[in-house]
Design a protein around this motif. Structure first.
Motif, PDB file in Angstrom:
ATOM      1  N   ARG A 139       0.833  -1.205   0.000  1.00 34.87           N
ATOM      2  CA  ARG A 139       0.000   0.000   0.000  1.00 34.87           C
ATOM      3  C   ARG A 139       0.868   1.256   0.000  1.00 34.87           C
ATOM      4  O   ARG A 139       0.507   2.268  -0.611  1.00 34.87           O
ATOM      5  N   SER A 140       2.015   1.183   0.685  1.00 36.10           N
ATOM      6  CA  SER A 140       2.918   2.332   0.678  1.00 36.10           C
ATOM      7  C   SER A 140       3.432   2.602  -0.717  1.00 36.10           C
ATOM      8  O   SER A 140       3.522   3.757  -1.153  1.00 36.10           O
ATOM      9  N   VAL A 141       3.779   1.521  -1.429  1.00 38.23           N
ATOM     10  CA  VAL A 141       4.233   1.687  -2.815  1.00 38.23           C
ATOM     11  C   VAL A 141       3.118   2.261  -3.674  1.00 38.23           C
ATOM     12  O   VAL A 141       3.341   3.153  -4.508  1.00 38.23           O
ATOM     13  N   ALA A 147       0.971   9.319  -5.540  1.00 43.43           N
ATOM     14  CA  ALA A 147       1.450  10.679  -5.315  1.00 43.43           C
ATOM     15  C   ALA A 147       2.305  11.162  -6.477  1.00 43.43           C
ATOM     16  O   ALA A 147       2.222  12.329  -6.892  1.00 43.43           O
ATOM     17  N   GLU A 148       3.146  10.271  -7.015  1.00 42.27           N
ATOM     18  CA  GLU A 148       3.984  10.663  -8.156  1.00 42.27           C
ATOM     19  C   GLU A 148       3.135  10.931  -9.395  1.00 42.27           C
ATOM     20  O   GLU A 148       3.387  11.881 -10.149  1.00 42.27           O
ATOM     21  N   ARG A 149       2.133  10.101  -9.590  1.00 39.79           N
ATOM     22  CA  ARG A 149       1.247  10.336 -10.736  1.00 39.79           C
ATOM     23  C   ARG A 149       0.508  11.666 -10.591  1.00 39.79           C
ATOM     24  O   ARG A 149       0.352  12.414 -11.562  1.00 39.79           O
ATOM     25  N   ALA A 306       2.036   3.306  12.007  1.00 43.95           N
ATOM     26  CA  ALA A 306       3.489   3.473  11.968  1.00 43.95           C
ATOM     27  C   ALA A 306       3.979   3.701  10.549  1.00 43.95           C
ATOM     28  O   ALA A 306       4.982   4.384  10.327  1.00 43.95           O
ATOM     29  N   LEU A 307       3.281   3.141   9.577  1.00 43.98           N
ATOM     30  CA  LEU A 307       3.704   3.280   8.188  1.00 43.98           C
ATOM     31  C   LEU A 307       3.682   4.731   7.725  1.00 43.98           C
ATOM     32  O   LEU A 307       4.510   5.145   6.914  1.00 43.98           O
TER      33      LEU A 307
END
Length: 462
Positions: A139-141, A147-149, A306-307
Motif C-alpha cells: 500500500r505504501s508503494v 502521489a507521483e502520478r 506506523a507506516l
C-alpha cells in the motif's frame, strides 16, 4: 455396565472440551484435565481408559495453548489441576506414589503440549504480522505511485497545458489575420485544431493519472454513522486532511468501532479527533459478555499508523473499558524501522518463544526422569523394615518398644484390608525399588498404640 457409562461420560466430556477449546480454551483444558485425573484416581493405575484418554488430553492441551489469546487462564488451569491432583492423591487415594504419578501425567500430557501450542500460536501471530507488513508496504508503494502520478499530472497541467492553451490562442489569432491568403488561413485553422486536440488528450491523461487521488475518502462522521452505534463524536479538525492520512483515520476509526461491537456491545463510545490529528476512541465496560478476539486487528492498525509516521496504542482503561489512541502527522512520513531490522526482531521473538518451549519441555522431562526414580529410591530406602525386625515384632508389644523405621512406605494402599478399629502402617520389605518384589509390604496394625496384627503383603507386579 457401570464401566460402559463411565467410558461414555469421559467421551462426552472430551467431545464438549474439543467443541469449546477455540472459544473457551481455559474451560476446555480444565475439563479435560479433570476428566483424566478422575479417571486415573478411580483405580490408581494406568489401565486402558487412562491410556486411551492420554492422547486426547495431549491434543486438547496443545489446542488450548494454540487458541488462548491470554496464556494466563490456561496456565492457571494447569496449576489448579496439578495442586488438586496432588491434594486428592495425598489425602484420599494412595499417598505420595499416586501424587507423583498425577504430577508426571499432568506435566507430560498437559504442560508440554500446552507449551508447544503457545509456540505455534506465537509463530502464527508473527507470520500474520509479516503478511500484514508486506501488505502495508504494497500500500505504501501504491500511495507513492499515486502521489507521483498526481505530481506529474499537476506539472503537465501547469506547464504543458498552459503552453498548449497559449499556442491555441496565438494560432486562433493568426487565423483571423486579414492579410493571410486563403491557403495560409486554412493551415492556421488546421494548426489550431491540432493544438486543441492535443490539449484534450492531455486532459484525458491527467484524468487517468489523478484517478486514485480523486477517489472519495469517507469522513470520520460518515464512518461513525455507518457503524450504527450511539457514539459521541467530537471533531475539532477544521482544515482538510491529506488523502493518505484521511484513509488512516478512516481505517483506525472503523476498526476500533468494529471491536466495540464485537467485544463491548452496548458500551458507551466516544470518538475524538483533535486539530493536530490525535484520534481517540474510548468505550466503557461491556454490559454483556465479551467475545474473545485474536488481536490481529489491533496489530494491523499499529502497523498502518506506523507506516505513515504516527504512533498507536490500545489498552484497557481504568474504568474497565478500552481506549484506542493514534497520533498522525500532517503528511505521511517514511518508516523509521528498516525491513531488515523488523526481520531481526521477528526472528529474535521466534527464538525466544522456541527457547521457552524447549525449556518448559526439558524441565518437565528432567523432573520426571530424575524425580520418579529418585523418589522410588528414597521411599524404599528410608522405610525398610527388614525381615529380622519384622520377625522380632511380637503381638501386644507397645509401639515405642518396636524397632521401626522413621517413616512409612505408603499410607492406606488400595485393595488392602485392615482389622477393624486399628491403625495400620506399611513398610518396605527391602531397599531395591526396581525388582519384581518392589510392591511387597510389611503391614503392622496397632490399637491403643499396641501391635495387634502383622502381615507380609506379597503384592507382585505383573
Amino acid at each position: 455396565m457401570s464401566a460402559v457409562w463411565e467410558v461414555l461420560l469421559y467421551l462426552v466430556l472430551f467431545v464438549v472440551a474439543f467443541a469449546f477449546v477455540r472459544r473457551r480454551p481455559a474451560v476446555a483444558l480444565g475439563t479435560g484435565l479433570a476428566a483424566w485425573i478422575v479417571c486415573y484416581l478411580v483405580t490408581v493405575e494406568f489401565d486402558v481408559r487412562v491410556v486411551a484418554l492420554a492422547p486426547a488430553l495431549a491434543l486438547l492441551s496443545f489446542l488450548a495453548g494454540r487458541h488462548a489469546a491470554d496464556p494466563r487462564p490456561t496456565a492457571i488451569a494447569l496449576t489448579v489441576a496439578e495442586i488438586a491432583g496432588v491434594v486428592v492423591s495425598l489425602t484420599e487415594r494412595g499417598g505420595s506414589d499416586t501424587a507423583l504419578a498425577v504430577t508426571s501425567g499432568v506435566g507430560v500430557l498437559g504442560v508440554v503440549p500446552w507449551a508447544f501450542g503457545r509456540f505455534r500460536r506465537r509463530f502464527a501471530e508473527l507470520r500474520e504480522v509479516g503478511w500484514e507488513h508486506a501488505a502495508l508496504l504494497e500500500r505504501s508503494v501504491d500511495n507513492a505511485r499515486g502521489a507521483e502520478r498526481a505530481r506529474l499530472a499537476g506539472e503537465m497541467h501547469d506547464l504543458v497545458g498552459h503552453e498548449l492553451a497559449r499556442a491555441a490562442l496565438l494560432v486562433g489569432a493568426l487565423e483571423l489575420e486579414p492579410t493571410l491568403t486563403a491557403q495560409q488561413r486554412e493551415a492556421a485553422k488546421t494548426a489550431r485544431a491540432s493544438v486543441t486536440a492535443a490539449a484534450e488528450r492531455l486532459a484525458d491523461v491527467m484524468q487517468v493519472l489523478r484517478a486514485d487521488e480523486d477517489e472519495p475518502v469517507a469522513t470520520i462522521e460518515e464512518v461513525v454513522a455507518r457503524s450504527g452505534l450511539d457514539v459521541d463524536l467530537v471533531n475539532n479538525r477544521g482544515t482538510a486532511i491529506d488523502g493518505i492520512i484521511a484513509r488512516t483515520v478512516h481505517r483506525v476509526t472503523a476498526e476500533a468501532l468494529t471491536n466495540v461491537i464485537k467485544h463491548a456491545p452496548g458500551a458507551k463510545v466516544t470518538v475524538t479527533l483533535t486539530a493536530n490529528l490525535e484520534l481517540r476512541i474510548t468505550n466503557g465496560p461491556a454490559p454483556r459478555a465479551q467475545a474473545v478476539g485474536s488481536g490481529k486487528g489491533l496489530v494491523g492498525l499499529a502497523e498502518r499508523v506506523a507506516l505513515v509516521g504516527g504512533w498507536f496504542e490500545a489498552a484497557p482503561s481504568d474504568d474497565g473499558g478500552f481506549e484506542v489512541r493514534a497520533k498522525l502527522p500532517e503528511r505521511p512520513r517514511a518508516r523509521t524501522t528498516p525491513t531488515h531490522v523488523r526481520r531481526e526482531r521477528t526472528e529474535e521473538e521466534l527464538r525466544k518463544s522456541a527457547r521457552r518451549t524447549v525449556l518448559i519441555t526439558s524441565v518437565v522431562c528432567a523432573g520426571i526422569a530424575i524425580g520418579v526414580p529418585g523418589y522410588m529410591v528414597f521411599d524404599a530406602v528410608t522405610s525398610v523394615l527388614t525381615p529380622q525386625q519384622f520377625e522380632r515384632a511380637e503381638i501386644g508389644q507397645h509401639e515405642e518398644a518396636l524397632d521401626l523405621p522413621l517413616r512409612t512406605r505408603v499410607d492406606n494402599p488400595l485393595g488392602v484390608t485392615a482389622p477393624p478399629g486399628t491403625e495400620c502402617r506399611y513398610y518396605s520389605t527391602h531397599a531395591n525399588p526396581f525388582d519384581g518384589d518392589r510392591h511387597d509390604l510389611h503391614q503392622l496394625c496397632f490399637r491403643d498404640d499396641r501391635l495387634v496384627s502383622k502381615q507380609w503383603l506379597a503384592r507382585r507386579s505383573g
